[in-house]
Scaffold this motif. Structure first.
Motif, PDB file in Angstrom:
ATOM      1  N   ASP A 128     -13.635 -12.093   1.733  1.00  0.00           N
ATOM      2  CA  ASP A 128     -12.453 -11.752   0.941  1.00  0.00           C
ATOM      3  C   ASP A 128     -11.982 -10.338   1.288  1.00  0.00           C
ATOM      4  N   LEU A 129     -11.004 -10.266   2.199  1.00  0.00           N
ATOM      5  CA  LEU A 129     -10.501  -8.966   2.653  1.00  0.00           C
ATOM      6  C   LEU A 129      -9.080  -8.754   2.138  1.00  0.00           C
ATOM      7  N   VAL A 130      -8.841  -7.607   1.561  1.00  0.00           N
ATOM      8  CA  VAL A 130      -7.538  -7.333   0.945  1.00  0.00           C
ATOM      9  C   VAL A 130      -6.746  -6.366   1.820  1.00  0.00           C
ATOM     10  N   PRO A 131      -5.563  -6.810   2.333  1.00  0.00           N
ATOM     11  CA  PRO A 131      -4.753  -5.870   3.119  1.00  0.00           C
ATOM     12  C   PRO A 131      -4.287  -4.714   2.237  1.00  0.00           C
ATOM     13  N   LEU A 132      -4.483  -3.479   2.711  1.00  0.00           N
ATOM     14  CA  LEU A 132      -4.106  -2.310   1.903  1.00  0.00           C
ATOM     15  C   LEU A 132      -2.855  -1.624   2.433  1.00  0.00           C
ATOM     16  N   PHE A 133      -2.803  -1.386   3.734  1.00  0.00           N
ATOM     17  CA  PHE A 133      -1.624  -0.763   4.329  1.00  0.00           C
ATOM     18  C   PHE A 133      -1.674  -0.969   5.835  1.00  0.00           C
ATOM     19  N   CYS A 181     -12.827  -4.648   1.777  1.00  0.00           N
ATOM     20  CA  CYS A 181     -13.636  -5.831   1.465  1.00  0.00           C
ATOM     21  C   CYS A 181     -13.884  -5.885  -0.040  1.00  0.00           C
ATOM     22  N   LYS A 182     -13.628  -7.062  -0.627  1.00  0.00           N
ATOM     23  CA  LYS A 182     -13.856  -7.202  -2.077  1.00  0.00           C
ATOM     24  C   LYS A 182     -15.333  -7.211  -2.420  1.00  0.00           C
ATOM     25  N   GLY A 183     -16.164  -7.537  -1.412  1.00  0.00           N
ATOM     26  CA  GLY A 183     -17.604  -7.596  -1.666  1.00  0.00           C
ATOM     27  C   GLY A 183     -18.246  -6.226  -1.738  1.00  0.00           C
ATOM     28  N   CYS A 184     -17.942  -5.362  -0.752  1.00  0.00           N
ATOM     29  CA  CYS A 184     -18.627  -4.059  -0.702  1.00  0.00           C
ATOM     30  C   CYS A 184     -17.652  -2.880  -0.792  1.00  0.00           C
ATOM     31  N   GLY A 185     -16.367  -3.135  -0.598  1.00  0.00           N
ATOM     32  CA  GLY A 185     -15.361  -2.081  -0.720  1.00  0.00           C
ATOM     33  C   GLY A 185     -14.990  -1.415   0.597  1.00  0.00           C
ATOM     34  N   LEU A 186     -15.744  -1.651   1.680  1.00  0.00           N
ATOM     35  CA  LEU A 186     -15.513  -0.917   2.932  1.00  0.00           C
ATOM     36  C   LEU A 186     -14.076  -1.061   3.455  1.00  0.00           C
ATOM     37  N   LEU A 187     -13.461   0.084   3.777  1.00  0.00           N
ATOM     38  CA  LEU A 187     -12.153   0.095   4.436  1.00  0.00           C
ATOM     39  C   LEU A 187     -12.377  -0.148   5.930  1.00  0.00           C
ATOM     40  N   GLN A 188     -11.631  -1.100   6.497  1.00  0.00           N
ATOM     41  CA  GLN A 188     -11.878  -1.456   7.900  1.00  0.00           C
ATOM     42  C   GLN A 188     -10.629  -2.038   8.562  1.00  0.00           C
ATOM     43  N   ILE A 189     -10.649  -2.018   9.887  1.00  0.00           N
ATOM     44  CA  ILE A 189      -9.613  -2.678  10.682  1.00  0.00           C
ATOM     45  C   ILE A 189     -10.222  -3.983  11.163  1.00  0.00           C
ATOM     46  N   VAL A 190      -9.698  -5.094  10.658  1.00  0.00           N
ATOM     47  CA  VAL A 190     -10.341  -6.382  10.938  1.00  0.00           C
ATOM     48  C   VAL A 190      -9.942  -6.884  12.323  1.00  0.00           C
ATOM     49  N   ASP A 191      -8.641  -6.817  12.626  1.00  0.00           N
ATOM     50  CA  ASP A 191      -8.187  -7.273  13.945  1.00  0.00           C
ATOM     51  C   ASP A 191      -8.175  -6.077  14.889  1.00  0.00           C
ATOM     52  N   ALA A 192      -9.371  -5.671  15.302  1.00  0.00           N
ATOM     53  CA  ALA A 192      -9.489  -4.454  16.111  1.00  0.00           C
ATOM     54  C   ALA A 192      -8.920  -4.678  17.514  1.00  0.00           C
ATOM     55  N   ILE A 193      -8.414  -3.614  18.075  1.00  0.00           N
ATOM     56  CA  ILE A 193      -7.901  -3.654  19.449  1.00  0.00           C
ATOM     57  C   ILE A 193      -9.106  -3.687  20.395  1.00  0.00           C
ATOM     58  N   PRO A 194      -9.066  -4.531  21.452  1.00  0.00           N
ATOM     59  CA  PRO A 194     -10.234  -4.635  22.333  1.00  0.00           C
ATOM     60  C   PRO A 194     -10.671  -3.264  22.861  1.00  0.00           C
ATOM     61  N   ALA A 195     -11.995  -3.037  22.798  1.00  0.00           N
ATOM     62  CA  ALA A 195     -12.534  -1.719  23.119  1.00  0.00           C
ATOM     63  C   ALA A 195     -12.194  -1.280  24.548  1.00  0.00           C
ATOM     64  N   ASP A 196     -12.218  -2.228  25.505  1.00  0.00           N
ATOM     65  CA  ASP A 196     -11.947  -1.851  26.910  1.00  0.00           C
ATOM     66  C   ASP A 196     -10.584  -1.189  27.029  1.00  0.00           C
ATOM     67  N   PRO A 223     -15.520   1.038  -7.857  1.00  0.00           N
ATOM     68  CA  PRO A 223     -15.073   2.435  -7.693  1.00  0.00           C
ATOM     69  C   PRO A 223     -14.419   2.676  -6.336  1.00  0.00           C
ATOM     70  N   MET A 224     -14.921   1.994  -5.321  1.00  0.00           N
ATOM     71  CA  MET A 224     -14.375   2.137  -3.970  1.00  0.00           C
ATOM     72  C   MET A 224     -12.943   1.592  -3.902  1.00  0.00           C
ATOM     73  N   VAL A 225     -12.752   0.421  -4.494  1.00  0.00           N
ATOM     74  CA  VAL A 225     -11.422  -0.195  -4.490  1.00  0.00           C
ATOM     75  C   VAL A 225     -10.426   0.712  -5.218  1.00  0.00           C
ATOM     76  N   LYS A 226     -10.865   1.287  -6.334  1.00  0.00           N
ATOM     77  CA  LYS A 226     -10.000   2.185  -7.108  1.00  0.00           C
ATOM     78  C   LYS A 226      -9.661   3.434  -6.278  1.00  0.00           C
ATOM     79  N   MET A 227     -10.684   3.975  -5.607  1.00  0.00           N
ATOM     80  CA  MET A 227     -10.451   5.172  -4.792  1.00  0.00           C
ATOM     81  C   MET A 227      -9.453   4.864  -3.670  1.00  0.00           C
ATOM     82  N   LEU A 228      -9.571   3.686  -3.075  1.00  0.00           N
ATOM     83  CA  LEU A 228      -8.676   3.335  -1.964  1.00  0.00           C
ATOM     84  C   LEU A 228      -7.239   3.123  -2.437  1.00  0.00           C
ATOM     85  N   GLN A 229      -7.086   2.519  -3.622  1.00  0.00           N
ATOM     86  CA  GLN A 229      -5.714   2.350  -4.142  1.00  0.00           C
ATOM     87  C   GLN A 229      -5.067   3.712  -4.381  1.00  0.00           C
TER      88      GLN A 229
END
Ligand SMILES: [Zn+2]
Length: 409
Positions: A11-16, A45-60, A266-272
Motif C-alpha cells: 500500500d503505497l501512497v503517492p505524495l508528490f 508506505c502505509k506499512g512503515c511510512g518510508l518515503l521512496q521512489i517506487v519507479d526508480a530510474i535504471p541505475a546504469d 507519526p511518519m505519515v503526519k510528518m510527510l504531509q
C-alpha cells in the motif's frame, strides 16, 4: 510488483511529483551535450511510512555518464570517529568498503590498522582513481553475484563499511543478502545515511533526489537493520552533508529477525507537513529571487553540488541566476546540471559583478560564514544572502534577505 522496498508492504501512497529533474552528479562539458531530465514520483508506505521512489530510474542510466562523481574533495571530518567506534567493538582485521568511490575511506581504514582493505565501486572513473592510489577495487554494484565473486577471491570480511549507499538502493532485500554474504559470522556493519528528518521539519526540497530512492529517519534505519539481520551496537550523528547518522551493527546468525514494524502514523503526519512546507519554501524562494532582480540585484549561486541543483530545479530559478560559482576545480568550466550556466571560480566572476548581489548559499551550513567572507572580500557590493540547506532555516533566511534588500534602498 509495486511494493515498499523496506517492509514489502503493497500500500503505497503517492505524495508528490518533481518534474524535469537533472542527473545531479552529471556536469556537461558543452552546451549541446545531452541533459536528460526525469519526472519522479515520491510515495510513502502505509506499512512503515518510508518515503521512496517506487519507479526508480535504471541505475546504469544515472551512474554511467558521470565523470564528476568523485567525493574525495569532501574530506569528511568524522571518519576517524566512525572508524574508532567500530574498532572499539572489534580489533581491525579485514574490511570492505562498499561504494568506496575514490578511496578516501579506504586510506583512513589503512591508517586505523585494518590489515586488508578492499573496495567496491560502480563508477569506473572513481574506482580507477582509488586503484591508482594502490587499493584493490572491484568495479561493480553490490549484488549476490559480485559478492560471491569477491568472497571466492578474498574470503569474507570482519567489517563492511557502507557510507551513503543504501539511500540509492531499490532492492534492499537482495542488497542486504549480498552484504551478509560478504561478512564473517558476527561481522560488523558500519552504516551511514543522510539524516533527512530536519529537512522534513523545515520543508526543505534540498534533501530530495541526488539520485536517492529512499529517505530514512533514524527509526526506519534501525528497523531496516533488524529486518535484515543486524543488531545495533552504537549510534552516532554527524554534521556532514546537511547531517548524517551512523550505526555500528553486528550480523546476527539467523536473518531475517522479526523486527517490529515502526508505527507509520507519526511518519505519515510528518510527510504531509513536509509537502505543505516544501511548497511554501519553493514559492518564497522563487519570489525573493524575482524581487531581487527587479531591484537591480545580480543573483549568484554559490555551490553547484547536487543539493544546489535540486533547489534550482524544484524552485525553477535557473533562468534568474546570473553566475554559478564553485571552488571545486574538477567541476569548474562544466555546466551545472539542469541549467545553461557554466560553473566558474569566484575570481573569474568577481570583476563582472554589479554593486548589488543576492547570493544563494548552496554550501554546507558549517561553511557559510567562510563563503560570505570570501564574497565580501572579492566583490565590493551590497549583499543579501540566503541559506539553502538544513539545518539552516531557508524560510527565515529568505525573510532576512528581504530585510537586507529593503535596507539597501
Ligand atoms: Zn514499508
Amino acid at each position: 510488483m509495486r511494493q515498499c522496498c523496506l517492509c514489502g508492504g503493497k500500500d503505497l501512497v503517492p505524495l508528490f511529483k518533481l518534474d524535469s529533474l537533472p542527473i545531479s552528479h552529471y556536469l556537461r562539458k558543452k552546451l549541446d551535450d545531452p541533459d536528460p531530465r526525469f519526472s519522479v514520483g515520491f510515495e510513502s508506505c502505509k506499512g512503515c511510512g518510508l518515503l521512496q521512489i517506487v519507479d526508480a530510474i535504471p541505475a546504469d542510466l544515472i551512474y554511467s555518464q558521470a565523470d564528476t562523481y568523485t567525493t574525495g574533495f569532501q574530506r569528511p571530518r568524522h571518519l576517524e570517529d566512525l572508524i574508532t567506534t567500530a574498532v572499539a567493538r572489534r580489533d581491525p582485521g579485514s574490511a570492505i568498503d562498499v561504494g568506496c568511490n575514490d578511496g578516501a575511506l579506504m586510506e583512513a581504514l589503512g591508517r586505523a590498522g585494518y590489515t586488508k582493505v578492499v573496495g567496491l565501486e560502480p563508477n569506473a572513473i572513481a574506482a580507477e582513481i582509488a586503484r591508482k592510489k594502490g587499493h584493490k577495487v572491484y568495479t561493480s554494484f553490490l549484488d549476490r553475484k559480485s559478492a560471491d565473486g569477491i568472497v571466492a577471491e578474498c574470503g569474507r570480511f570482519d567489517a563492511l563499511y557502507l557510507r551513503h549507499v543504501v539511500e540509492h538502493v531499490s532492492d534492499l532485500g537482495q542488497f542486504f543478502a549480498a552484504v551478509r554474504t560478504l561478512l564473517n559470522p558476527e561481522g560488523l556493519l558500519i552504516l551511514e545515511l543522510p539524516d533527512v528528518e530536519e529537512g522534513f521539519a523545515l520543508g526543505s526540497p534540498a534533501i530530495l533526489w541526488e539520485e536517492h530512492v529512499n529517505y530514512f529517519t533514524q527509526a526506519l534505519a534501525e528497523y531496516m537493520l533488524g529486518r535484515f539481520g543486524f543488531g545495533v551496537l552504537d549510534r552516532r550523528k554527524y554534521v556532514f552533508g546537511g547531517g548524517s547518522f551512523a550505526f555500528v551493527a553486528q550480523m546476527e546468525a539467523v536473518p531475517p529477525s522479526a523486527a517490529a514494524l515502526p508505527d507509520p502514523a507519526p511518519m505519515v503526519k510528518m510527510l504531509q507537513g513536509f509537502v505543505a512546507r516544501m511548497q511554501r519554501q519553493k514559492e518564497e524562494l522563487s519570489s525573493l529571487v524575482s524581487q531581487a532582480r527587479s531591484a537591480g540585484y545580480q543573483v549568484v549561486m554559490y555551490g553547484a553540488a547536487p543539493r544546489s541543483c535540486l533547489m534550482v530545479s524544484v524552485c525553477k530559478i535557473a533562468d534568474m541566476i546570473d553566475f554559478v560559482v564553485d571552488d571545486r576545480q574538477d567541476i569548474q568550466d562544466r555546466l551545472m546540471p539542469g541549467t545553461q550556466h557554466f560553473v566558474r571560480p569566484l575570481d573569474k566572476v568577481a570583476g563582472t559583478a554589479g554593486d548589488k548581489v543576492l547570493c544563494l548559499l548552496g554550501v554546507g551550513s558549517e561553511n557559510e560564514f567562510k563563503v560570505r567572507a570570501k564574497l565580501e572580500a572579492a566583490i565590493k557590493a551590497k549583499f543579501a544572502f540566503v541559506s539553502l540547506f538544513p539545518p539552516r532555516n531557508t524560510l527565515e533566511s529568505v525573510d532576512g534577505a528581504r530585510r537586507a534588500i529593503a535596507a539597501h534602498k
